[in-house]
Write an enzyme that holds these catalytic residues in place. Sequence first.
Site, short mmCIF file in Angstrom:
data_model
loop_
_atom_site.label_atom_id
_atom_site.label_comp_id
_atom_site.label_asym_id
_atom_site.label_seq_id
_atom_site.Cartn_x
_atom_site.Cartn_y
_atom_site.Cartn_z
N GLU A 34 0.85 -1.21 0.00
CA GLU A 34 0.00 0.00 0.00
C GLU A 34 0.87 1.25 0.00
O GLU A 34 1.84 1.34 0.76
CB GLU A 34 -0.89 -0.03 1.24
CG GLU A 34 -2.26 0.55 1.02
CD GLU A 34 -3.11 -0.28 0.07
OE1 GLU A 34 -3.16 0.08 -1.12
OE2 GLU A 34 -3.72 -1.26 0.52
N HIS A 35 0.51 2.17 -0.85
CA HIS A 35 1.26 3.43 -1.02
C HIS A 35 2.70 3.15 -1.46
O HIS A 35 3.62 3.86 -1.08
CB HIS A 35 1.21 4.28 0.26
CG HIS A 35 -0.17 4.84 0.50
ND1 HIS A 35 -0.63 5.98 -0.12
CD2 HIS A 35 -1.20 4.37 1.24
CE1 HIS A 35 -1.87 6.21 0.26
NE2 HIS A 35 -2.25 5.25 1.08
N ASP A 37 2.98 2.23 -4.88
CA ASP A 37 2.94 2.26 -6.35
C ASP A 37 3.44 3.58 -6.94
O ASP A 37 3.83 3.62 -8.10
CB ASP A 37 1.55 1.89 -6.91
CG ASP A 37 0.44 2.87 -6.57
OD1 ASP A 37 0.61 3.72 -5.68
OD2 ASP A 37 -0.64 2.75 -7.21
N SER A 68 -26.44 6.96 -15.93
CA SER A 68 -25.97 6.02 -14.90
C SER A 68 -27.15 5.37 -14.21
O SER A 68 -28.03 6.05 -13.69
CB SER A 68 -25.13 6.76 -13.87
OG SER A 68 -24.99 5.94 -12.72
N GLY A 125 -18.01 4.95 -2.51
CA GLY A 125 -17.05 5.51 -1.56
C GLY A 125 -16.31 4.49 -0.73
O GLY A 125 -15.76 4.81 0.32
N LEU A 128 -12.83 0.79 -3.20
CA LEU A 128 -12.57 -0.41 -3.99
C LEU A 128 -12.42 -0.05 -5.47
O LEU A 128 -12.64 -0.86 -6.36
CB LEU A 128 -13.65 -1.46 -3.77
CG LEU A 128 -13.79 -1.94 -2.31
CD1 LEU A 128 -14.95 -2.92 -2.17
CD2 LEU A 128 -12.50 -2.58 -1.80
N SER A 129 -12.10 1.21 -5.70
CA SER A 129 -11.69 1.69 -7.02
C SER A 129 -12.77 1.73 -8.09
O SER A 129 -12.58 1.27 -9.22
CB SER A 129 -10.52 0.87 -7.55
OG SER A 129 -9.39 1.16 -6.81
N GLU A 164 -6.78 10.26 -14.66
CA GLU A 164 -7.11 10.57 -13.26
C GLU A 164 -6.15 11.63 -12.70
O GLU A 164 -6.56 12.55 -11.99
CB GLU A 164 -7.09 9.31 -12.40
CG GLU A 164 -7.48 9.62 -10.98
CD GLU A 164 -8.38 8.59 -10.32
OE1 GLU A 164 -8.83 7.64 -10.97
OE2 GLU A 164 -8.67 8.77 -9.12
N ASP A 176 -4.56 0.73 -9.27
CA ASP A 176 -5.99 0.45 -9.39
C ASP A 176 -6.39 0.17 -10.84
O ASP A 176 -7.11 -0.78 -11.15
CB ASP A 176 -6.82 1.62 -8.85
CG ASP A 176 -6.43 1.99 -7.43
OD1 ASP A 176 -5.73 1.19 -6.79
OD2 ASP A 176 -6.83 3.07 -6.97
C1 GLA Z 1 -5.21 4.68 -4.12
C2 GLA Z 1 -4.46 5.01 -5.40
C3 GLA Z 1 -3.45 3.91 -5.76
C4 GLA Z 1 -2.56 3.56 -4.57
C5 GLA Z 1 -3.40 3.37 -3.31
C6 GLA Z 1 -2.54 3.19 -2.08
O1 GLA Z 1 -6.02 3.57 -4.31
O2 GLA Z 1 -5.36 5.18 -6.47
O3 GLA Z 1 -2.69 4.28 -6.87
O4 GLA Z 1 -1.59 4.55 -4.38
O5 GLA Z 1 -4.28 4.43 -3.07
O6 GLA Z 1 -1.81 2.02 -2.15
#
Ligand code: GLA
Length: 390
Positions: A34-35, A37, A68, A125, A128-129, A164, A176
């Site tokens: 996490e964090h 990338d 939508s 929200g 989960l992208s 993005e 993501d």
């Molecule tokens: C969000 C960002 C990703 C990644 C995560 C943390 O989901 O979109 O690119 O940095 O946070 O791992």
Amino acid sequence: MDSIHLKEQFEEKLGAGGDIRTYFAPGRVNLIGEHTDYNGGHVFPCALTLGIYGAARRREDRVIRFFSGNFTKAGIVETSLDDLVPSKEAGWTNYPKGIVWTLKKRGFEIETGFDFMIWGNIPNGSGLSSSAALEVLTGLMLKDLYGFDSLTMQDLAVIGQYSENNYNGMNCGIMDQFASAMGKENCAIFLDTATLAYEYAPIILKDARIVITNSKVKHSLVSSAYNDRRRECEEALSDLQKVVKINSLGDLNEEEFEAHKDAVQSDVCRRRAKHAVYENQRTIHAVDALKAGNIEEFGRLIDASHVSLRDDYEVSCPEIDTLVDLAHEIPGTIGSRITGGGFGGCTVSIVKNESIPEFIEKVGAAYKEKVGHEAEFYVVDAGEGAHILA
Ligand code: GLA
């Protein structure tokens, strides 16, 4: 949702006729990494079977019409190829518009508009992208409708991230979009974000499964706090580069970081960098542990990831920490941590099958008691990346 149903809905909302095509792009959950990338490190996400469905058709004029199924009250949102400027009013349509804008910048010009209907089942929200899924969905739809055959799925991930960053102003990394575009059933993706080299690793958890718990909180200023973390890591990197030859924090292992960490002037930035370095190494070890069938070690690394995100990276929040603490009270929990960007959203836990009902019941009840509202639980499997529906 299947293709036939999608087409029916599309015709009902946006009119019959033409060549209507249907698509799907998944959300993702990150197991560990996490964090890392945007720090040239490794990530280990998988695509979900939850995601966004889309139906689309080309038009003859320059109009774009969006609908939508999740925001039906908004009705049809009409815009045009000549209005590719982000705005607050454009809401969710900023994401698909950003992809059109990005493609144009790359020479994939779209001369005539389209009608585009979406419907998604990624909880709102939740972290989960859903935005990455929408970007990849739009990229795939445009590639297919306009015959941009040279674009690969990996290109669509890169285009989604670019959009993005530059159209929506969120400085995210590649994870993501990559997971949504490149996911594979029952596998997680071990991705080196420095090179985009990747490998699929089967998620074999023996007698356990992945449980996502949605805290149903989203703290404000998430994207500005996220962008702050990025800046802090950049500052740490630039201090470290004065004493050691590296391109990114992901180039350091723990020992190297410990040897050079005093070069980082600010205490905050040093802690951010520590997380990035250690989390990257944890991710590499976690994949090895999973491959070796050592689920306990995999879980231990997931737990350590949470502690680091909470204390050094400071992207957790009380509600999420409560969920993680409660998860650990269940004997069948193998590992549990915050997942995604942070400041709310979801936890990911590895839980023994036999303990899942107890997990949902006890964590759910205690969370409601402590926080005042219900959490949501999803027992998930890794699904396919974005694809055209038959
Ligand atoms: C969000 C960002 C990703 C990644 C995560 C943390 O989901 O979109 O690119 O940095 O946070 O791992």
